[in-house]
Design an enzyme around this catalytic site. Structure first.
Site, PDB file in Angstrom:
ATOM      1  N   TYR A 242      45.706  10.733 -49.684  1.00  0.00           N
ATOM      2  CA  TYR A 242      45.714  11.639 -48.529  1.00  0.00           C
ATOM      3  C   TYR A 242      45.670  13.062 -49.063  1.00  0.00           C
ATOM      4  O   TYR A 242      46.429  13.417 -49.979  1.00  0.00           O
ATOM      5  CB  TYR A 242      46.996  11.434 -47.704  1.00  0.00           C
ATOM      6  CG  TYR A 242      47.234  12.501 -46.661  1.00  0.00           C
ATOM      7  CD1 TYR A 242      46.867  12.307 -45.331  1.00  0.00           C
ATOM      8  CD2 TYR A 242      47.827  13.718 -47.001  1.00  0.00           C
ATOM      9  CE1 TYR A 242      47.071  13.289 -44.381  1.00  0.00           C
ATOM     10  CE2 TYR A 242      48.025  14.712 -46.055  1.00  0.00           C
ATOM     11  CZ  TYR A 242      47.651  14.487 -44.745  1.00  0.00           C
ATOM     12  OH  TYR A 242      47.848  15.469 -43.801  1.00  0.00           O
TER      13      TYR A 242
ATOM     14  N   GLU B 213      41.751  17.877 -42.984  1.00  0.00           N
ATOM     15  CA  GLU B 213      42.526  16.721 -43.427  1.00  0.00           C
ATOM     16  C   GLU B 213      41.602  15.570 -43.795  1.00  0.00           C
ATOM     17  O   GLU B 213      40.683  15.256 -43.044  1.00  0.00           O
ATOM     18  CB  GLU B 213      43.485  16.280 -42.311  1.00  0.00           C
ATOM     19  CG  GLU B 213      44.400  15.140 -42.719  1.00  0.00           C
ATOM     20  CD  GLU B 213      45.303  14.700 -41.563  1.00  0.00           C
ATOM     21  OE1 GLU B 213      46.486  15.061 -41.565  1.00  0.00           O
ATOM     22  OE2 GLU B 213      44.802  14.022 -40.648  1.00  0.00           O
TER      23      GLU B 213
END
Lengths: 292, 380
Positions: free
Chosen positions: B101, B190
């Site tokens: 991530y 993101e």
């Protein structure tokens, strides 16, 4: 004394030839504030109802010696205007303009903070010290001279609370709208610090709203660093998570930043929180009454 | 403004962040063509601005064009958390060895961009961040310095990404995110998951991009793509008319001047036992035109049973506000009870004007609390 603006304030208005800039510059002057200059690039040499207009802030500083800049420049050019004021040696910048890109403000903030320049706003109603000076768009007729310091992230809600206080016969030392954007020049804590040091201010009321964690930080500051009593009001209990309510800054993410969390943090630090503006004003009145 | 995955991936491609090849489609036939063009195994992904797509059946693999077409038929029209799927992204399937991530967001508390990187990427990232925060490497970066390689190296070492080939690729992606974050006026970039393929290639399998609304004027191409997108019908109508409106699920319509005051009004309606149907902010004044637009949007919501109009006259005087409101009411036919709370500068003159000329369904109050109580009573 009051804070940020007072009898010694000398204002240069950036964007004075625009509709809003001119209207409010004249209102501020009519209130008794020393509006000494205006700046609009390309209109140097003109005047706005007797206020001389310069092409640059440097030129305005050289001729009229202002110590405060009020920014009414449209959002795409506002960051540049703040940089220009700081470059010319202005110590206090009050930026009314709304809609300035957050990354522009990030650069402005990072540049001015180490230089000790005080920036109020953007997207704020300005600062009023009743009886002394008004720099911004706050309708002064709602407020009166006194000893309550008012700091708020909102505009009309600030007027609402001021109005409630005035109706209860309670005047204010200074009213500061810090603005509701993600990046503002001065935080609640910055302003609380000034009120704590101000001899004229006896009680402080802080008006917050959902989003961010500034109210929570202020709660700890009030408990640990302030001797003066503080009361608070928080707007946005009915706001659902994840929705933006007009102010770019008023965004809830997860559980932190909710009105509930803020009110709890404040109460946990011994700050009384009014359920609505009326109750908040009454809490101030109760403290003021007990003190006399 | 939140962007769809396919828009985010297009921006990533411009930033030279590696993403799988893919194409947008809005019909099953287009999905079939897309799969044919891409060749081999593909993934058909619902384009909606909400999380939990996979769990809701909005992401499905397909082996070839025919299967892509039938998967597309299944996904188009799905309702995922209130968002109806109208568009798909068909992309070449990726083999996944590991899921990381990586994000950069706008930290308003610190007033700096914040990078976060963890090897525990995938669907349950919030759970990872909450239960094992030590697994998430965080770094605030200086807004004025631009990218510095040590920042990216530090993040990788702190997250435990140390294999040299992999680290080099992640460092490069961090560098591009850093540049793109300012260049795009992003509030969030993101990548979840950031995958590593069995061959050791790092690429972005998803893209979440939020652009600062205040900066859209300098990103006209991004703004265009979004103008006609779906959403709640009232919110769409509000956008078209330039009204600041957020739909809520109660029965009391709320409008006023100033975001803080309107938020406060929602609260007092709640305290009076009602449920607000919306948030609607007129901004500084209350000119007839903007009041008309706002009331039209509010009353288009069928669940609204009463309206409270909270105006604090500051620089805009109470009598001017009253005239604007009377003019607006003249131009509309509204049978619902409307409680007007008018206070502030020259409020008495304004209230007198309303009492004299307003239609019968308009009630005038001088305080917020009284107005909230009144509207809740009238709406029940």
């Amino acid at each position: 004394m009051a804070i940020i603006v007072d009898e010694r304030t000398r204002v240069v208005v950036q964007g004075i030839t625009g509709r809003e800039g001119q209207f409010h510059a004249m209102r501020n002057r009519a209130y008794g504030t020393a509006v000494v200059a205006g700046v609009t690039p390309g209109k140097g040499g003109a005047d706005v109802e007797g206020v001389p207009v310069f092409d640059s802030v440097r030129a305005a500083v050289a001729e009229t010696n202002p110590n405060t800049a009020m920014v009414f420049v449209p959002a795409p050019f506002a960051a540049d205007a703040i940089f220009e004021a700081v470059d010319a040696g202005i110590e206090t910048v009050i930026c009314i303009t709304e809609g300035i890109p957050a990354h522009d403000m990030l650069r402005v903030y990072s540049h001015i903070r180490p230089r000790g320049v005080r920036l109020i706003g953007p997207n704020c109603p300005g600062v009023l010290s009743p009886g002394k000076a008004n720099v911004g768009i706050i309708p002064a007729e709602i407020f009166s001279e006194g000893s309550v310091g008012l700091v708020s992230r909102s505009g009309t809600l600030t007027y609402q609370i001021g109005h409630e206080l005035t109706q209860l016969g309670i005047g204010q030392s200074s009213i500061v709208g810090i603005g509701g954007d993600p990046v503002v020049g001065s935080s609640f804590i910055d302003i609380l610090q000034l009120f704590e040091a101000d001899r004229e201010t006896e009680i402080v009321i802080m008006v917050g709203e959902i989003g961010g964690a500034e109210e929570e930080k202020a709660a700890a500051f009030i408990a640990e660093r302030m001797a003066k009593p503080a009361v608070s009001y928080i707007a946005g209990f009915s706001a659902p998570p994840g929705k933006t309510m007009g102010h770019a800054g008023a965004i809830i993410s997860g559980t932190s930043g909710t009105a509930q969390a803020k009110a709890e943090a404040l109460r946990a630090h011994g700050v009384q929180v009014g359920a609505n503006p009326t109750e908040a004003a009454q809490l101030v009145a109760a403290i003021a009454g007990a003190a006399t | 403004m939140d962007l769809y995955e396919y828009q985010g991936k297009e921006l990533f491609r411009l930033l030279e962040i590696p993403v799988p090849d893919g194409r947008a489609a809005s019909t099953a036939a287009e999905a079939r063509d897309a799969a044919e063009g891409l060749g081999g195994q593909v993934v058909v992904k619902a384009q909606v601005l909400t999380g939990g797509r996979g769990k809701a059946g909005g992401i499905k693999p397909a082996d070839g064009p025919a299967e892509a077409e039938s998967r597309a038929e299944e996904i188009l029209g799905l309702n995922i958390n209130g968002h109806v799927v109208r568009r798909l992204w068909v992309e070449r399937a990726s083999e996944v060895a590991r899921e990381y991530y990586l994000s950069v967001t706008f930290d308003r508390g610190e007033k700096k961009p914040l990078f976060m990187l963890t090897r525990e990427g995938g669907v349950d990232i919030e759970e990872v961040a909450a239960s094992t925060p030590e697994k998430v490497a965080r770094l605030h970066v200086e807004p004025l310095t631009g990218f510095q390689p040590f920042e990216a190296r530090w993040l990788c070492f702190a997250a435990g990404i140390t294999e040299p080939g992999e680290m080099k690729q992640v460092v490069d992606i961090i560098k591009k995110l850093r540049g793109g974050f300012s260049a795009l006026d992003a509030m969030l970039l993101e990548i979840n998951p950031l995958i590593v393929t069995p061959e050791g290639e790092v690429r972005a399998l998803d893209a979440k991009v939020t652009i600062d609304d205040n900066a859209l004027y300098r990103h006209s191409r991004i703004a265009e793509g979004q103008a006609s997108e779906d959403g709640d019908p009232q919110e769409r109508m509000a956008r078209e008319r330039g009204v600041t409106y957020v739909k809520l699920d109660g029965e009391i319509g709320v409008l006023g001047n100033g975001a803080g005051l309107v938020m406060s009004t929602l609260d007092v309606v709640g305290q009076a036992g009602g449920r607000p149907a919306n948030f609607c902010d007129l901004g500084g004044g209350a000119q007839a035109d903007s009041v008309v637009s706002a009331l039209e949007v509010i009353t288009s919501d069928r669940s609204v049973r009463g309206i409270v109009f909270n105006i604090f006259g500051g620089i805009t005087r109470g009598d001017e506000v009253a005239r604007g409101l009377l003019e607006a009411l003249d131009r509309l036919t509204i049978d619902l009870p409307i409680v007007v709370r008018l206070d502030g500068t020259l409020a008495e003159a304004g209230r007198a004007l309303l009492a004299e000329r307003a239609p019968q369904n308009v009630y005038v109050e001088s305080t917020m609390l009284a107005a909230a109580g009144r509207v809740v009573e009238l709406a029940s």
